[in-house]
Design an enzyme around this catalytic site. Structure first.
Site: not given
Length: 258
Positions: A9, A35, A148, A150, A246
């Site tokens: 992130n 990310e 990830d 999702n 995360h």
């Protein structure tokens, strides 16, 4: 071999929160990041190559968005950025490093939670990945796809499964896609190969004290080609510190260090 996957992130944000010290302590062979949310000129020297690791990155064209990276202690034989899909590659979502017959991927599957249009992008990527994953499962290589995804696969993988069945990340079509990967195509959810316990999550919403109450989703994976199933030795989710929304997923395998 120890491999960590972590959605940062934002690499600069995670660095401010101490992720570099965590990575130094873990001393993993490979760290697959999603990310990163930065272009390489914005990385510090340590972010580009922490400790004895080399860093490889596939940035999104859009500033402050998406992006994947891999830290490795050994120089890869080959590095592959993207899959040759212009829209997908522009968002920096696939980075692959090869060592002998082993390929390790950092994958960031799109989220569909922001709009119906983005959900359709997610479905499109899933549809295009299916024949690729069907093809490479039998290409003679060993694969570890980290990232990830999702998508929470089963009820055990999400705290509030009843209330999320119509929400992106737990839609029937998304869960069926993971059924296809794991049941029909023979890919392996490495975490569940050794850990069948409930309440094992890797992502928590920033709303409603989700982290404090452990109201989470398990949406970060290490996905193996079938020949590596018996190589999984341990799996843990690091929740003692928080660097992102995360948590790091840390897996160990009975394989030579990469």
């Amino acid at each position: 071999m120890k491999i960590i996957t972590l959605n940062l992130n934002g690499i600069r944000s995670a660095w401010r929160k101490g992720v570099a010290d965590f990575l130094a302590r873990e001393n993993a062979d490979l760290v697959c990041m999603q990310e990163t949310k930065a272009q390489r000129p914005q990385f510090s020297a340590e972010m580009l190559a922490p400790g004895s690791c080399q860093g490889f990155f596939h940035d999104a064209i859009k500033p402050g968005y998406s992006g994947v990276g891999i830290y490795t202690r050994r120089t890869p034989d080959r590095v592959v950025e993207g899959l040759g899909w212009a829209d997908f590659d522009a968002e920096g979502r696939w980075l692959q490093v090869d060592f002998g017959r082993l390929s390790v991927v950092s994958l960031y599957l799109p989220s569909g939670s922001s709009s119906e249009a983005r959900q359709q992008v997610k479905f499109s990527v899933m549809e295009r990945l299916t024949p690729l994953l069907r093809q490479i499962r039998n290409d003679g290589r060993d694969w570890i796809i980290c990232g990830d995804i999702n998508i929470a696969h089963k009820n055990i993988d999400i705290k509030n499964w009843r209330g999320n069945q119509k929400n992106s990340g737990f839609l029937p079509e998304e869960r069926a896609w993971l059924d296809l990967l794991f049941d029909e195509l023979g890919w392996v959810d490495a975490f569940r190969a050794v850990n069948q316990e409930p309440d094992q999550y890797t992502w928590w919403s920033n709303r409603g004290q989700a982290w404090a109450k452990n109201v989470g989703w398990r949406i970060d994976y290490q996905i193996l080609s079938s020949g590596l199933r018996d190589c999984v030795r341990s799996a843990r989710i690091h929740t003692a510190e928080r660097f992102s929304d995360h948590a790091p997923l840390i897996m160990e395998y009975a394989l030579p260090p990469a």
